[in-house]
Design an enzyme around this catalytic site. Sequence first.
Site, PDB file in Angstrom:
ATOM      1  N   GLU A   1      -0.565   6.700   5.059  1.00  0.00           N
ATOM      2  CA  GLU A   1      -1.717   6.358   4.210  1.00  0.00           C
ATOM      3  C   GLU A   1      -1.472   5.052   3.469  1.00  0.00           C
ATOM      4  O   GLU A   1      -0.334   4.729   3.114  1.00  0.00           O
ATOM      5  CB  GLU A   1      -1.964   7.471   3.184  1.00  0.00           C
ATOM      6  CG  GLU A   1      -3.026   8.479   3.595  1.00  0.00           C
ATOM      7  CD  GLU A   1      -4.458   7.936   3.475  1.00  0.00           C
ATOM      8  OE1 GLU A   1      -4.653   6.709   3.563  1.00  0.00           O
ATOM      9  OE2 GLU A   1      -5.368   8.752   3.312  1.00  0.00           O
ATOM     10  N   ASP A   2      -2.548   4.338   3.213  1.00  0.00           N
ATOM     11  CA  ASP A   2      -2.436   3.108   2.421  1.00  0.00           C
ATOM     12  C   ASP A   2      -2.426   3.405   0.928  1.00  0.00           C
ATOM     13  O   ASP A   2      -1.761   2.722   0.166  1.00  0.00           O
ATOM     14  CB  ASP A   2      -3.568   2.125   2.762  1.00  0.00           C
ATOM     15  CG  ASP A   2      -4.935   2.776   2.678  1.00  0.00           C
ATOM     16  OD1 ASP A   2      -5.051   3.972   2.988  1.00  0.00           O
ATOM     17  OD2 ASP A   2      -5.908   2.096   2.301  1.00  0.00           O
TER      18      ASP A   2
ATOM     19  N   ASP B   1      -5.065   8.285  -4.184  1.00  0.00           N
ATOM     20  CA  ASP B   1      -5.805   8.058  -5.427  1.00  0.00           C
ATOM     21  C   ASP B   1      -6.044   9.437  -6.049  1.00  0.00           C
ATOM     22  O   ASP B   1      -5.169   9.968  -6.746  1.00  0.00           O
ATOM     23  CB  ASP B   1      -7.105   7.327  -5.042  1.00  0.00           C
ATOM     24  CG  ASP B   1      -7.876   6.793  -6.217  1.00  0.00           C
ATOM     25  OD1 ASP B   1      -7.841   7.406  -7.293  1.00  0.00           O
ATOM     26  OD2 ASP B   1      -8.547   5.753  -6.078  1.00  0.00           O
TER      27      ASP B   1
ATOM     28  N   PHE C   1      -8.644  -0.998  -9.663  1.00  0.00           N
ATOM     29  CA  PHE C   1      -9.108  -1.037  -8.279  1.00  0.00           C
ATOM     30  C   PHE C   1      -8.355  -2.122  -7.527  1.00  0.00           C
ATOM     31  O   PHE C   1      -8.318  -3.276  -7.956  1.00  0.00           O
ATOM     32  CB  PHE C   1     -10.615  -1.296  -8.218  1.00  0.00           C
ATOM     33  CG  PHE C   1     -11.187  -0.956  -6.883  1.00  0.00           C
ATOM     34  CD1 PHE C   1     -11.477   0.355  -6.561  1.00  0.00           C
ATOM     35  CD2 PHE C   1     -11.391  -1.942  -5.933  1.00  0.00           C
ATOM     36  CE1 PHE C   1     -11.977   0.685  -5.305  1.00  0.00           C
ATOM     37  CE2 PHE C   1     -11.888  -1.622  -4.681  1.00  0.00           C
ATOM     38  CZ  PHE C   1     -12.178  -0.310  -4.368  1.00  0.00           C
TER      39      PHE C   1
ATOM     40  N   ARG D   1      -9.987  -6.619   3.244  1.00  0.00           N
ATOM     41  CA  ARG D   1      -8.923  -5.911   3.965  1.00  0.00           C
ATOM     42  C   ARG D   1      -7.905  -6.873   4.574  1.00  0.00           C
ATOM     43  O   ARG D   1      -6.742  -6.526   4.750  1.00  0.00           O
ATOM     44  CB  ARG D   1      -9.514  -5.093   5.123  1.00  0.00           C
ATOM     45  CG  ARG D   1     -10.346  -3.901   4.721  1.00  0.00           C
ATOM     46  CD  ARG D   1     -10.556  -3.018   5.946  1.00  0.00           C
ATOM     47  NE  ARG D   1     -11.669  -2.115   5.787  1.00  0.00           N
ATOM     48  CZ  ARG D   1     -11.603  -0.922   5.195  1.00  0.00           C
ATOM     49  NH1 ARG D   1     -10.455  -0.499   4.716  1.00  0.00           N
ATOM     50  NH2 ARG D   1     -12.658  -0.147   5.103  1.00  0.00           N
TER      51      ARG D   1
HETATM   52  C1  PRP Z   1      -9.064   5.402   0.996  1.00  0.00           C
HETATM   53  C2  PRP Z   1      -7.622   5.492   1.413  1.00  0.00           C
HETATM   54  C3  PRP Z   1      -7.360   6.958   1.459  1.00  0.00           C
HETATM   55  C4  PRP Z   1      -8.291   7.507   0.411  1.00  0.00           C
HETATM   56  C5  PRP Z   1      -7.525   7.832  -0.825  1.00  0.00           C
HETATM   57  O1  PRP Z   1      -9.840   5.485   2.115  1.00  0.00           O
HETATM   58  O2  PRP Z   1      -7.403   4.885   2.657  1.00  0.00           O
HETATM   59  O3  PRP Z   1      -7.632   7.500   2.722  1.00  0.00           O
HETATM   60  O4  PRP Z   1      -9.267   6.512   0.139  1.00  0.00           O
HETATM   61  O5  PRP Z   1      -8.375   8.293  -1.834  1.00  0.00           O
HETATM   62  P1  PRP Z   1      -8.227   9.727  -2.477  1.00  0.00           P
HETATM   63  O6  PRP Z   1      -6.766   9.971  -2.760  1.00  0.00           O
HETATM   64  O7  PRP Z   1      -9.066   9.618  -3.725  1.00  0.00           O
HETATM   65  O8  PRP Z   1      -8.787  10.722  -1.522  1.00  0.00           O
HETATM   66  P2  PRP Z   1     -11.395   5.123   2.122  1.00  0.00           P
HETATM   67  O9  PRP Z   1     -12.165   6.387   2.052  1.00  0.00           O
HETATM   68  O10 PRP Z   1     -11.654   4.067   1.103  1.00  0.00           O
HETATM   69  O11 PRP Z   1     -11.659   4.581   3.560  1.00  0.00           O
HETATM   70  P3  PRP Z   1     -11.068   3.273   4.290  1.00  0.00           P
HETATM   71  O12 PRP Z   1      -9.573   3.480   4.401  1.00  0.00           O
HETATM   72  O13 PRP Z   1     -11.751   3.277   5.597  1.00  0.00           O
HETATM   73  O14 PRP Z   1     -11.403   2.090   3.426  1.00  0.00           O
END
Ligand code: PRP
Length: 177
Positions: free
Chosen positions: A99-100, A103, A152, A165
């Site tokens: 995961e990136d 949150d 953010f 990105r």
């Molecule tokens: C982001 C990130 C995680 C998630 C984390 O994805 O890549 O998957 O949010 O958030 P959380 O801990 O509150 O669940 P996003 O839904 O923004 O999609 P993306 O990676 O396609 O931008």
Amino acid sequence: MGSEPKLSVLFTRDEIEATVNRLAAEIRRDYLTKHPILIAVLKGSFMFLADLIRRLDFPLEVEFVRLSSYGRGKESSGKIKLAQRPQAKVKGRHVLVIEDIIDTGLTAGFLLDYLGKKKPASLKLCVLTDKPARRQTPVNIDYRGLTVPDKFIVGYGLDWDERFRHLPDIYVMENEG
Ligand code: PRP
């Protein structure tokens, strides 16, 4: 039209590289002979995954899943859907989720729960950035990169409304434009 968002550097590409090197060394130590499946969560993790696996010199497989949590804005909707499943069977395999960012933890919690039910031999989580201030559900992070403040962030795969990105560094977005 608002003004352009103001970005200020939080982690430079050199700091990110050092972090990826450290995580790769930890993962190598633990998975050298295990032929793991790395399951990366689209889209944000693509850049981290690409840099990470180039440092892993042992047999592994790569899968992608796509989940949805955020809408077009900055806040999580709290609703998670699995839009793309892994193609490989995970039963009996060593699975490492990539995961990136963690949150609220809702996305990772949902995915780990889903994968856990498939009875992998092991199931761990590797995260480039961790934002603990926003956690709504506890998440056990096995490989943690950088801890980030409750701001953010964009760049290195992370977007705001699909922008930024591609940036090689990680920035705090000071305003929404
Ligand atoms: C982001 C990130 C995680 C998630 C984390 O994805 O890549 O998957 O949010 O958030 P959380 O801990 O509150 O669940 P996003 O839904 O923004 O999609 P993306 O990676 O396609 O931008």
